[in-house]
Design a protein around this motif. Structure first.
Motif, PDB file in Angstrom:
ATOM      1  N   SER A  30       0.865  -1.179   0.000  1.00  0.00           N
ATOM      2  CA  SER A  30       0.000   0.000   0.000  1.00  0.00           C
ATOM      3  C   SER A  30       0.903   1.230   0.000  1.00  0.00           C
ATOM      4  N   VAL A  31       0.484   2.276  -0.705  1.00  0.00           N
ATOM      5  CA  VAL A  31       1.271   3.507  -0.818  1.00  0.00           C
ATOM      6  C   VAL A  31       0.422   4.670  -0.338  1.00  0.00           C
ATOM      7  N   SER A  32       1.054   5.567   0.425  1.00  0.00           N
ATOM      8  CA  SER A  32       0.358   6.764   0.893  1.00  0.00           C
ATOM      9  C   SER A  32       1.320   7.938   0.876  1.00  0.00           C
ATOM     10  N   GLU A  33       0.737   9.139   0.805  1.00  0.00           N
ATOM     11  CA  GLU A  33       1.533  10.361   0.911  1.00  0.00           C
ATOM     12  C   GLU A  33       1.579  10.733   2.386  1.00  0.00           C
ATOM     13  N   VAL A  34       2.790  10.988   2.895  1.00  0.00           N
ATOM     14  CA  VAL A  34       2.989  11.251   4.318  1.00  0.00           C
ATOM     15  C   VAL A  34       3.969  12.399   4.501  1.00  0.00           C
ATOM     16  N   PRO A 115      16.263  13.302   7.854  1.00  0.00           N
ATOM     17  CA  PRO A 115      15.403  14.393   8.324  1.00  0.00           C
ATOM     18  C   PRO A 115      13.919  14.074   8.159  1.00  0.00           C
ATOM     19  N   GLY A 116      13.137  14.573   9.067  1.00  0.00           N
ATOM     20  CA  GLY A 116      11.694  14.380   9.012  1.00  0.00           C
ATOM     21  C   GLY A 116      10.994  15.627   8.487  1.00  0.00           C
ATOM     22  N   GLY A 117       9.679  15.527   8.389  1.00  0.00           N
ATOM     23  CA  GLY A 117       8.872  16.677   8.002  1.00  0.00           C
ATOM     24  C   GLY A 117       8.828  16.978   6.518  1.00  0.00           C
ATOM     25  N   ARG A 118       9.316  16.069   5.690  1.00  0.00           N
ATOM     26  CA  ARG A 118       9.259  16.281   4.240  1.00  0.00           C
ATOM     27  C   ARG A 118       8.078  15.515   3.653  1.00  0.00           C
ATOM     28  N   ARG A 119       7.493  16.051   2.615  1.00  0.00           N
ATOM     29  CA  ARG A 119       6.427  15.354   1.901  1.00  0.00           C
ATOM     30  C   ARG A 119       7.056  14.144   1.199  1.00  0.00           C
ATOM     31  N   ALA A 120       6.473  12.965   1.420  1.00  0.00           N
ATOM     32  CA  ALA A 120       7.072  11.747   0.895  1.00  0.00           C
ATOM     33  C   ALA A 120       6.005  10.722   0.545  1.00  0.00           C
ATOM     34  N   LEU A 121       6.417   9.745  -0.237  1.00  0.00           N
ATOM     35  CA  LEU A 121       5.582   8.570  -0.467  1.00  0.00           C
ATOM     36  C   LEU A 121       6.097   7.470   0.442  1.00  0.00           C
ATOM     37  N   ARG A 122       5.173   6.770   1.067  1.00  0.00           N
ATOM     38  CA  ARG A 122       5.538   5.642   1.925  1.00  0.00           C
ATOM     39  C   ARG A 122       4.791   4.410   1.438  1.00  0.00           C
ATOM     40  N   ALA A 139       5.631  -0.532  -6.161  1.00  0.00           N
ATOM     41  CA  ALA A 139       4.423   0.194  -5.772  1.00  0.00           C
ATOM     42  C   ALA A 139       4.675   1.705  -5.714  1.00  0.00           C
ATOM     43  N   ILE A 140       5.814   2.110  -5.148  1.00  0.00           N
ATOM     44  CA  ILE A 140       6.149   3.545  -5.061  1.00  0.00           C
ATOM     45  C   ILE A 140       6.250   4.157  -6.452  1.00  0.00           C
TER      46      ILE A 140
END
Length: 173
Positions: A30-34, A115-122, A139-140
């Motif tokens: 499964s892929v989501s934007e996080v 680093p955190g806080g970036r728009r990413a695909l998970r 999937a990504i």
């Protein structure tokens, strides 16, 4: 003789399919934007051929670090080039995702902070860590193509359980 051979082949096929299913071979990711989370990865850098024994040594060392309880955490890697399109060369950091930066590292390990806080695909999949990466990256890349998103060349993968894998890739802004 033919009936016995067919029966044996049928049983063997069933056993192989059952084992493949147990490993998560039929699972889909499964892929989501996080918003990416900050991660601490303790490990060793590797830059070279995928056929170089050094990459296998780095993976073995990471498993050993966990087995011998030198660090608490989970297997995790950072790739600085596309793991799927790398051809014969890979630039990576292979090791263990640890809970914080205050942990005492083994002598042959260094710490890198994702680093955190970036728009990413998970992408997340319930599959053994030997099968998970192919499912995750496919999937990504499929999701990014469908959504017309351009990804950075920075891939972080971790395996919180034997039968679970996660990959996070920042989206270019």
């Amino acid at each position: 003789m033919n009936k016995k051979f067919l029966l044996v082949m049928l049983v063997l096929s069933f056993i192989v399919a059952a084992f493949y299913a147990y490993l998560g071979g039929f699972s889909s990711a499964s892929v989501s934007e996080v918003n990416s989370e900050q991660l601490y990865v303790a490990g060793r850098a590797f830059n070279g051929s995928v056929n170089d024994s050094g990459i296998n040594d780095a993976f073995r060392r990471a498993a050993e670090v966990l087995d011998k309880k030198e660090l608490e955490g989970m297997l995790g890697n950072i790739y600085y080039n596309n793991p799927e399109g790398r051809g014969d060369s890979v630039k990576a950091f292979i090791g263990v995702v640890i809970p914080d930066s205050t942990v005492q590292l083994p002598a042959d390990y260094e710490l890198r902070v994702v680093p955190g806080g970036r728009r990413a695909l998970r992408a997340d999949v319930n599959a053994h860590y030997m099968l998970a990466p192919n499912r995750l990256y496919e999937a990504i890349f499929d999701y990014a193509k469908e959504q017309n998103l351009e990804l950075e060349t920075f891939y972080v993968e971790w395996f919180p359980e034997d039968h679970r894998g996660i990959v996070e890739v920042p989206i270019k802004e």
